[in-house]
Design a protein around this motif. Structure first.
Motif, PDB file in Angstrom:
ATOM      1  N   ASN A  54      98.645  12.077   5.807  1.00 20.33           N
ATOM      2  CA  ASN A  54      98.197  11.499   7.069  1.00 20.33           C
ATOM      3  C   ASN A  54      96.704  11.798   7.170  1.00 20.33           C
ATOM      4  O   ASN A  54      96.317  12.931   7.400  1.00 20.33           O
ATOM      5  N   ALA A  77     103.292   2.286  -0.871  1.00 13.74           N
ATOM      6  CA  ALA A  77     103.750   3.109   0.248  1.00 13.74           C
ATOM      7  C   ALA A  77     105.274   3.017   0.318  1.00 13.74           C
ATOM      8  O   ALA A  77     105.819   1.957   0.575  1.00 13.74           O
ATOM      9  N   LYS A  79     106.917   5.081   2.390  1.00 14.35           N
ATOM     10  CA  LYS A  79     107.129   5.315   3.818  1.00 14.35           C
ATOM     11  C   LYS A  79     105.763   5.268   4.493  1.00 14.35           C
ATOM     12  O   LYS A  79     104.741   5.506   3.869  1.00 14.35           O
ATOM     13  N   GLY A  80     105.759   4.983   5.767  1.00 19.47           N
ATOM     14  CA  GLY A  80     104.520   4.998   6.526  1.00 19.47           C
ATOM     15  C   GLY A  80     103.615   3.826   6.205  1.00 19.47           C
ATOM     16  O   GLY A  80     104.056   2.796   5.706  1.00 19.47           O
ATOM     17  N   LYS A  81     102.348   3.999   6.485  1.00 16.42           N
ATOM     18  CA  LYS A  81     101.362   2.936   6.304  1.00 16.42           C
ATOM     19  C   LYS A  81     100.235   3.445   5.401  1.00 16.42           C
ATOM     20  O   LYS A  81      99.744   4.555   5.577  1.00 16.42           O
ATOM     21  N   LEU A  82      99.828   2.602   4.447  1.00 18.71           N
ATOM     22  CA  LEU A  82      98.781   2.965   3.505  1.00 18.71           C
ATOM     23  C   LEU A  82      97.932   1.727   3.255  1.00 18.71           C
ATOM     24  O   LEU A  82      98.468   0.665   2.957  1.00 18.71           O
ATOM     25  N   GLU A  83      96.613   1.865   3.410  1.00 18.49           N
ATOM     26  CA  GLU A  83      95.729   0.734   3.182  1.00 18.49           C
ATOM     27  C   GLU A  83      94.371   1.205   2.686  1.00 18.49           C
ATOM     28  O   GLU A  83      94.038   2.390   2.783  1.00 18.49           O
ATOM     29  N   SER A  98      96.193  -3.944   2.213  1.00 14.37           N
ATOM     30  CA  SER A  98      97.288  -2.989   2.351  1.00 14.37           C
ATOM     31  C   SER A  98      98.064  -2.960   1.047  1.00 14.37           C
ATOM     32  O   SER A  98      97.527  -3.317   0.006  1.00 14.37           O
ATOM     33  N   VAL A  99      99.304  -2.566   1.093  1.00 14.18           N
ATOM     34  CA  VAL A  99     100.082  -2.318  -0.118  1.00 14.18           C
ATOM     35  C   VAL A  99     100.046  -3.487  -1.096  1.00 14.18           C
ATOM     36  O   VAL A  99      99.906  -4.640  -0.704  1.00 14.18           O
ATOM     37  N   THR A 121      98.843   6.707   7.098  1.00 14.73           N
ATOM     38  CA  THR A 121      99.446   7.083   8.366  1.00 14.73           C
ATOM     39  C   THR A 121     100.893   7.483   8.091  1.00 14.73           C
ATOM     40  O   THR A 121     101.734   6.624   7.815  1.00 14.73           O
ATOM     41  N   ALA A 123     102.323   8.652   5.504  1.00 15.63           N
ATOM     42  CA  ALA A 123     102.737   7.899   4.319  1.00 15.63           C
ATOM     43  C   ALA A 123     103.306   8.790   3.221  1.00 15.63           C
ATOM     44  O   ALA A 123     102.939   9.952   3.077  1.00 15.63           O
TER      45      ALA A 123
END
Length: 133
Positions: A54, A77, A79-83, A98-99, A121, A123
């Motif tokens: 995070n 990702a 889980k969560g958010k990754l960018e 993003s992903v 976030t 992730a």
């Protein structure tokens, strides 16, 4: 109240004020947490895999006017958010992805330092970012 009690009360109040100030400073900072984070930074690339992340990882790259910037990415990702985003020296966002895998390219209009950010976030996953000039 005698002098001894007054002195003790002033010390306690001073300590509480100092602790309160420290807590205020740390509570306004962006939290950055890493669990099971293994990352590498070499040459013109950086990558990491993690069980929980995070926060933001950033690298700065200087491009000269007229250059064609090319940034290759793989963002996974689970889980969560990754960018990933790229910002110019003034903080203006140039690109955001993003992903997935791919590349972003743009022509540099003026010589400046760009920042490549990977923003996570809550992730779980991994990323690989590579750039060239």
């Amino acid at each position: 109240m005698n002098k001894k009690n007054t002195k003790i009360i002033m010390i306690v109040i001073s300590i509480l004020v100092i602790v309160g100030c420290i807590l205020l400073v740390f509570s306004t900072r962006e939290p950055k947490s890493k669990i099971g984070y293994v990352g590498n930074n070499y040459g013109m690339s950086f990558d990491a895999s993690f069980k929980y992340f995070n926060g933001t990882e950033s690298r700065k790259v200087k491009y000269d006017a007229g250059e064609n910037a090319k940034i290759t990415y793989t963002i996974i990702a689970k889980k969560g958010k990754l960018e990933m985003n790229v910002k110019d020296q003034k903080g203006n966002e140039v690109k955001r992805v993003s992903v997935g895998s791919g590349e972003v390219a743009f022509t540099v209009t003026e010589t400046q330092v760009y920042t490549i950010n990977v923003v996570a976030t809550k992730a779980k996953g991994k990323f690989y970012i590579k750039w060239r000039r």
